[in-house]
Design a protein around this motif. Structure first.
Motif, PDB file in Angstrom:
ATOM      1  N   SER A  57       0.812  -1.228   0.000  1.00 38.19           N
ATOM      2  CA  SER A  57       0.000   0.000   0.000  1.00 38.19           C
ATOM      3  C   SER A  57       0.842   1.274   0.000  1.00 38.19           C
ATOM      4  O   SER A  57       0.298   2.375  -0.026  1.00 38.19           O
ATOM      5  N   ASP A  58       2.161   1.136   0.021  1.00 36.55           N
ATOM      6  CA  ASP A  58       3.036   2.310   0.043  1.00 36.55           C
ATOM      7  C   ASP A  58       3.239   2.898  -1.349  1.00 36.55           C
ATOM      8  O   ASP A  58       3.164   2.206  -2.352  1.00 36.55           O
ATOM      9  N   VAL A  59       3.510   4.188  -1.393  1.00 32.73           N
ATOM     10  CA  VAL A  59       3.873   4.887  -2.624  1.00 32.73           C
ATOM     11  C   VAL A  59       5.384   4.759  -2.776  1.00 32.73           C
ATOM     12  O   VAL A  59       6.121   4.934  -1.817  1.00 32.73           O
ATOM     13  N   TRP A  60       5.841   4.457  -3.987  1.00 33.73           N
ATOM     14  CA  TRP A  60       7.249   4.212  -4.249  1.00 33.73           C
ATOM     15  C   TRP A  60       7.874   5.356  -5.041  1.00 33.73           C
ATOM     16  O   TRP A  60       7.214   6.008  -5.824  1.00 33.73           O
ATOM     17  N   ALA A  61       9.184   5.546  -4.851  1.00 34.97           N
ATOM     18  CA  ALA A  61       9.978   6.460  -5.674  1.00 34.97           C
ATOM     19  C   ALA A  61      11.022   5.604  -6.389  1.00 34.97           C
ATOM     20  O   ALA A  61      11.600   4.696  -5.799  1.00 34.97           O
ATOM     21  N   THR A  62      11.254   5.878  -7.646  1.00 35.28           N
ATOM     22  CA  THR A  62      12.235   5.126  -8.424  1.00 35.28           C
ATOM     23  C   THR A  62      12.831   6.038  -9.492  1.00 35.28           C
ATOM     24  O   THR A  62      12.431   7.190  -9.626  1.00 35.28           O
ATOM     25  N   SER A  63      13.773   5.506 -10.227  1.00 36.58           N
ATOM     26  CA  SER A  63      14.344   6.252 -11.345  1.00 36.58           C
ATOM     27  C   SER A  63      13.329   6.336 -12.487  1.00 36.58           C
ATOM     28  O   SER A  63      12.276   5.706 -12.449  1.00 36.58           O
ATOM     29  N   ALA A  64      13.682   7.080 -13.491  1.00 30.67           N
ATOM     30  CA  ALA A  64      12.791   7.295 -14.637  1.00 30.67           C
ATOM     31  C   ALA A  64      12.472   5.980 -15.337  1.00 30.67           C
ATOM     32  O   ALA A  64      13.279   5.054 -15.353  1.00 30.67           O
ATOM     33  N   GLU A  65      11.284   5.914 -15.922  1.00 34.62           N
ATOM     34  CA  GLU A  65      10.880   4.745 -16.687  1.00 34.62           C
ATOM     35  C   GLU A  65      11.878   4.521 -17.813  1.00 34.62           C
ATOM     36  O   GLU A  65      12.391   5.456 -18.406  1.00 34.62           O
ATOM     37  N   GLY A  66      12.177   3.259 -18.093  1.00 39.75           N
ATOM     38  CA  GLY A  66      13.140   2.932 -19.136  1.00 39.75           C
ATOM     39  C   GLY A  66      14.542   2.702 -18.598  1.00 39.75           C
ATOM     40  O   GLY A  66      15.424   2.294 -19.343  1.00 39.75           O
ATOM     41  N   THR A  67      14.765   2.942 -17.306  1.00 43.22           N
ATOM     42  CA  THR A  67      16.075   2.704 -16.700  1.00 43.22           C
ATOM     43  C   THR A  67      16.105   1.317 -16.063  1.00 43.22           C
ATOM     44  O   THR A  67      15.065   0.737 -15.737  1.00 43.22           O
ATOM     45  N   GLY A  68      17.302   0.788 -15.858  1.00 48.70           N
ATOM     46  CA  GLY A  68      17.444  -0.501 -15.186  1.00 48.70           C
ATOM     47  C   GLY A  68      16.909  -0.460 -13.765  1.00 48.70           C
ATOM     48  O   GLY A  68      16.309  -1.419 -13.284  1.00 48.70           O
ATOM     49  N   HIS A  69      17.121   0.654 -13.070  1.00 50.50           N
ATOM     50  CA  HIS A  69      16.636   0.778 -11.696  1.00 50.50           C
ATOM     51  C   HIS A  69      15.113   0.701 -11.659  1.00 50.50           C
ATOM     52  O   HIS A  69      14.542   0.013 -10.814  1.00 50.50           O
ATOM     53  N   HIS A  70      14.443   1.399 -12.554  1.00 51.06           N
ATOM     54  CA  HIS A  70      12.976   1.368 -12.613  1.00 51.06           C
ATOM     55  C   HIS A  70      12.491  -0.063 -12.848  1.00 51.06           C
ATOM     56  O   HIS A  70      11.598  -0.558 -12.137  1.00 51.06           O
ATOM     57  N   ALA A  71      13.085  -0.754 -13.826  1.00 52.40           N
ATOM     58  CA  ALA A  71      12.686  -2.127 -14.128  1.00 52.40           C
ATOM     59  C   ALA A  71      12.941  -3.051 -12.941  1.00 52.40           C
ATOM     60  O   ALA A  71      12.150  -3.951 -12.663  1.00 52.40           O
ATOM     61  N   MET A  72      14.041  -2.830 -12.220  1.00 54.16           N
ATOM     62  CA  MET A  72      14.359  -3.647 -11.060  1.00 54.16           C
ATOM     63  C   MET A  72      13.318  -3.450  -9.961  1.00 54.16           C
ATOM     64  O   MET A  72      12.835  -4.417  -9.367  1.00 54.16           O
ATOM     65  N   VAL A  73      12.908  -2.206  -9.676  1.00 54.05           N
ATOM     66  CA  VAL A  73      11.903  -1.948  -8.636  1.00 54.05           C
ATOM     67  C   VAL A  73      10.574  -2.604  -9.003  1.00 54.05           C
ATOM     68  O   VAL A  73       9.950  -3.290  -8.188  1.00 54.05           O
ATOM     69  N   VAL A  74      10.137  -2.422 -10.242  1.00 57.53           N
ATOM     70  CA  VAL A  74       8.888  -3.039 -10.702  1.00 57.53           C
ATOM     71  C   VAL A  74       8.985  -4.556 -10.572  1.00 57.53           C
ATOM     72  O   VAL A  74       8.072  -5.214 -10.065  1.00 57.53           O
ATOM     73  N   GLY A  75      10.109  -5.137 -10.990  1.00 55.55           N
ATOM     74  CA  GLY A  75      10.297  -6.582 -10.919  1.00 55.55           C
ATOM     75  C   GLY A  75      10.330  -7.122  -9.505  1.00 55.55           C
ATOM     76  O   GLY A  75       9.762  -8.176  -9.219  1.00 55.55           O
ATOM     77  N   ILE A  76      10.985  -6.417  -8.599  1.00 51.96           N
ATOM     78  CA  ILE A  76      11.048  -6.841  -7.194  1.00 51.96           C
ATOM     79  C   ILE A  76       9.655  -6.842  -6.579  1.00 51.96           C
ATOM     80  O   ILE A  76       9.273  -7.781  -5.877  1.00 51.96           O
ATOM     81  N   CYS A  77       8.878  -5.788  -6.832  1.00 47.47           N
ATOM     82  CA  CYS A  77       7.523  -5.725  -6.276  1.00 47.47           C
ATOM     83  C   CYS A  77       6.658  -6.867  -6.813  1.00 47.47           C
ATOM     84  O   CYS A  77       5.892  -7.469  -6.072  1.00 47.47           O
TER      85      CYS A  77
END
Length: 108
Positions: A57-77
């Protein structure tokens, strides 16, 4: 591509960077994945792992879409939490993303 003497970059599991022919890649360092929570968050106690599923239920902060960091956060969740994260904030500024909150390793 021009001449390269040395490049240091980051890479996330499951999201490799392109590896041009003729370059040698060497792992220099690995870091544990951390979750950064505000000090007032109910799960922000010292030292204990946090189950990613508990952050649904938390709001997340991540790097811009299209970056490896963004994909990693989405994948981990998705893989560890079983949900699509609410990515309300996006920034490539690590200071903004961490906001000096205490960090803890997520449990798997």
């Amino acid at each position: 591509m021009g001449a390269v003497d040395l490049v240091i970059g980051d890479e996330y599991d499951g999201h490799p960077r392109p590896r041009p022919a003729g370059l040698r890649f060497v792992l220099l360092h690995e870091e544990p994945l951390k979750v950064v929570l505000p000090a007032t968050h109910p799960l922000a106690g010292p030292g204990e792992p946090v189950a990613v599923a508990l952050l649904r239920s938390d709001v997340w902060a991540t790097s811009a879409e299209g970056t490896g960091h963004h994909a990693m956060v989405v994948g981990i969740c998705r893989s560890l939490g079983g949900y699509q994260s609410d990515l309300l904030h996006r920034s490539n500024d690590a200071t903004f993303n961490s906001n000096s909150s205490p960090s803890r390793e997520p449990s798997r």
